[in-house]
Design an enzyme around this catalytic site. Structure first.
Site, short mmCIF file in Angstrom:
data_model
loop_
_atom_site.label_atom_id
_atom_site.label_comp_id
_atom_site.label_asym_id
_atom_site.label_seq_id
_atom_site.Cartn_x
_atom_site.Cartn_y
_atom_site.Cartn_z
N LYS A 138 0.87 -1.17 0.00
CA LYS A 138 0.00 0.00 0.00
C LYS A 138 0.91 1.23 0.00
O LYS A 138 1.43 1.63 1.04
CB LYS A 138 -0.92 -0.02 1.23
CG LYS A 138 -2.05 1.03 1.17
CD LYS A 138 -1.60 2.34 1.75
CE LYS A 138 -2.72 3.39 1.71
NZ LYS A 138 -2.20 4.77 1.79
N GLU A 195 9.41 1.79 10.81
CA GLU A 195 10.46 2.79 10.68
C GLU A 195 9.75 4.13 10.66
O GLU A 195 9.05 4.46 9.71
CB GLU A 195 11.26 2.54 9.40
CG GLU A 195 12.59 3.29 9.39
CD GLU A 195 12.47 4.66 8.74
OE1 GLU A 195 12.35 5.65 9.51
OE2 GLU A 195 12.47 4.75 7.52
N CYS A 218 13.50 10.87 6.81
CA CYS A 218 13.42 10.56 8.23
C CYS A 218 14.75 10.78 8.94
O CYS A 218 14.78 11.00 10.15
CB CYS A 218 12.94 9.13 8.42
SG CYS A 218 13.94 7.92 7.52
N GLU A 273 9.26 16.78 14.63
CA GLU A 273 9.76 16.55 13.28
C GLU A 273 9.06 17.49 12.30
O GLU A 273 7.83 17.50 12.20
CB GLU A 273 9.54 15.09 12.87
CG GLU A 273 10.17 14.74 11.53
CD GLU A 273 10.01 13.28 11.19
OE1 GLU A 273 10.96 12.70 10.62
OE2 GLU A 273 8.94 12.71 11.47
#
Length: 492
Positions: free
Chosen positions: A175, A250, A284, A385
């Protein structure tokens, strides 16, 4: 406008709903492709196809050496079509073609590496402490895997899941992000050409509520491999817990780059620029917190800003472009809101801090590379973040203070260390709570090296030999060769 289909059971199909949604080119801020809007019916079909391939037919009976040969063939086809795949990726997510061409050209190495590893997964004979017993272990595929990928590097991050999962003998339902589905769908054309049996790899596209929710909670899925944001990761983990699915997550990061006074400042400046402004900060592992020793703070910041100001923004397809657009319109607004938040907290904006209005940026979603000085690590801009080209600069006095500040975050994905002191380099590698620590380099990855995070940055590891074990179950087999069965009422 290009219209894509989903790929289920080895067949190209319209979504059950018959509906499609637009995918946008971030540079033009205009739609360029139509993506199938799948729902639970498509998920059911894809999981059923993956289950059938896992348990019956050619893939279920294929020797690991044959699986390895298929993976290597797949990698060769990706290498052949790397230019086409890279261009699709750039059009869909706005990453630089210069980076995507290199990245897609490197992807085949994962399939070659794990193709070679497929027939080297060995069990062991256990020297058991029971008489007349032969005991051994074997490793078996965990089962049907739901692979959920983000919008920033769809093909690379799908590869990190597909290569070890296929080598282990699993089957997969992918997906991709609703923002960047096209390159993953294009990849399935090579799955057909490589000769994978139907149902081994499937793609369903759409939104989280329509596809992600039924996929992560599906009883026919044995493992979820997810890359994405922290909040989505929590939701995935809750869904997985309902049926005790195995998970690899992750997630995000707020990675620190530590520059010590003995560092080569010119190299450190280049590394810090690469760590935050390459990929427009949409990675990331972005080194979004710069921790620099007070004795070199001003000199380093001057050099850094001077270099960063030379960044060439514009069309990501141009080889000389260095900073491209933000991939999605919602993320563009998110980055701008974080910049406003930093100002409200009292951070000093020494560079950028606004949408890019350069002629070469056209109508795209561009944000000027931004640097905030005078940041306190307790500020939200230092803790949350951003996932954009925004750097927070923090002074430190002592090494212990630098390690404490670097570790003072919910995340633990990566860290960078810039020093010419060997003892300091080894100490930093030990003291920093991060899954990857780079010294005098940044953003280096390899199919050979395990990747993953501590704390809220995730669970499990991708790449390297450790990755294949994430897709295997260990079974212990006991065989008695004694003449008589012992007392059945006593545990043996």
């Amino acid at each position: 406008m290009r219209r894509y289909q989903c790929f289920i059971g080895g067949q190209w199909r319209q979504p059950a709903s018959g509906d499609y949604f637009e995918s946008f080119d971030p540079f033009l801020a205009q739609p360029w492709a139509l993506i199938p809007r799948c729902d639970a019916r498509d998920v059911d079909a894809a999981v059923a196809a993956a289950r059938q391939a896992l348990e019956q037919g050619e893939w279920a009976n294929m020797h690991p050496s044959q699986r390895g040969k298929l993976l290597r063939r797949f990698g060769d086809l990706i290498a052949r079509d790397a230019d086409h795949l890279a261009r699709i990726e750039v059009q869909d997510n706005g990453k630089l073609y210069a980076e995507m061409r290199g990245q897609v050209g490197y992807i085949p190495q994962w399939f070659h590496y794990f193709g070679g590893l497929a027939d080297k997964v060995e069990g062991a004979v256990v020297p058991i402490d029971k008489p007349d017993m032969f005991t051994y272990t074997r490793h078996e595929p965990v089962g049907v895997v739901a692979a959920i990928t983000p919008w920033n590097s769809p093909l690379l991050l799908a590869t990190w899941k597909l290569a070890p999962a296929l080598a282990a003998g699993c089957t997969i339902v992918i997906k991709p992000s609703e923002f960047t589905s096209a390159s993953t769908i294009e990849l399935m054309r090579l799955v057909e050409e490589a000769g994978f049996p139907p149902g081994v790899l499937n793609v369903v596209t759409g939104f989280g509520a329509d596809v992600g929710e039924p996929l992560t909670s599906h009883k026919g899925v044995d493992k979820i491999a997810f890359t994405g944001g922290e909040n989505s990761g929590r939701h995935v983990l809750r869904n997985a817990a309902q049926t005790f699915k195995r998970t690899t997550l992750e997630l995000g990061g707020k990675s620190a780059q530590l520059v010590f006074p003995d560092a080569d400042l010119d190299n450190a400046v280049k590394g810090v620029v690469s760590g935050i402004f390459a990929a427009t900060g949409q990675t990331c592992i972005a080194g979004s917190r710069l921790l620099v020793h007070e004795s070199i703070h001003d000199a380093f910041l001057d050099k850094f800003v001077a270099l960063a100001r030379t960044a060439r923004m514009g069309d990501p397809m141009n080889m000389d472009t260095q900073v491209g657009p933000v991939t999605t319109q919602p993320q563009y607004q998110r980055v701008l809101s974080c910049i406003a938040m930093a100002r409200e907290e009292g951070a000093e904006c020494v560079m950028g801090g606004k949408p890019a209005d350069r002629p070469e940026c056209g109508q795209g979603w561009f944000v000027e590379p931004t640097v905030f000085a005078g940041v306190n690590n307790a500020m939200r801009i230092a803790q949350e973040e951003v996932f954009g080209p925004v750097l927070s600069v923090i002074k430190f006095r002592e090494d212990d203070e630098a390690y404490a500040v670097a570790n003072d975050t919910a995340y633990g994905l990566a860290a960078g260390v810039w020093t010419n002191d060997q003892r300091r380099a080894f100490t930093a590698a030990r003291r920093l709570r991060a899954g990857t620590v780079w010294t005098n380099t940044y953003r280096a990855v390899s199919y050979m090296a395990p990747f993953g995070g501590f704390k809220a940055s995730g669970i499990g590891r991708e790449s390297g030999q450790e990755a294949i074990m994430e897709y295997l179950e260990t079974k212990c087999v006991w065989m008695s060769y004694g003449k008589d069965v012992p007392n059945p009422f006593v545990m043996r």
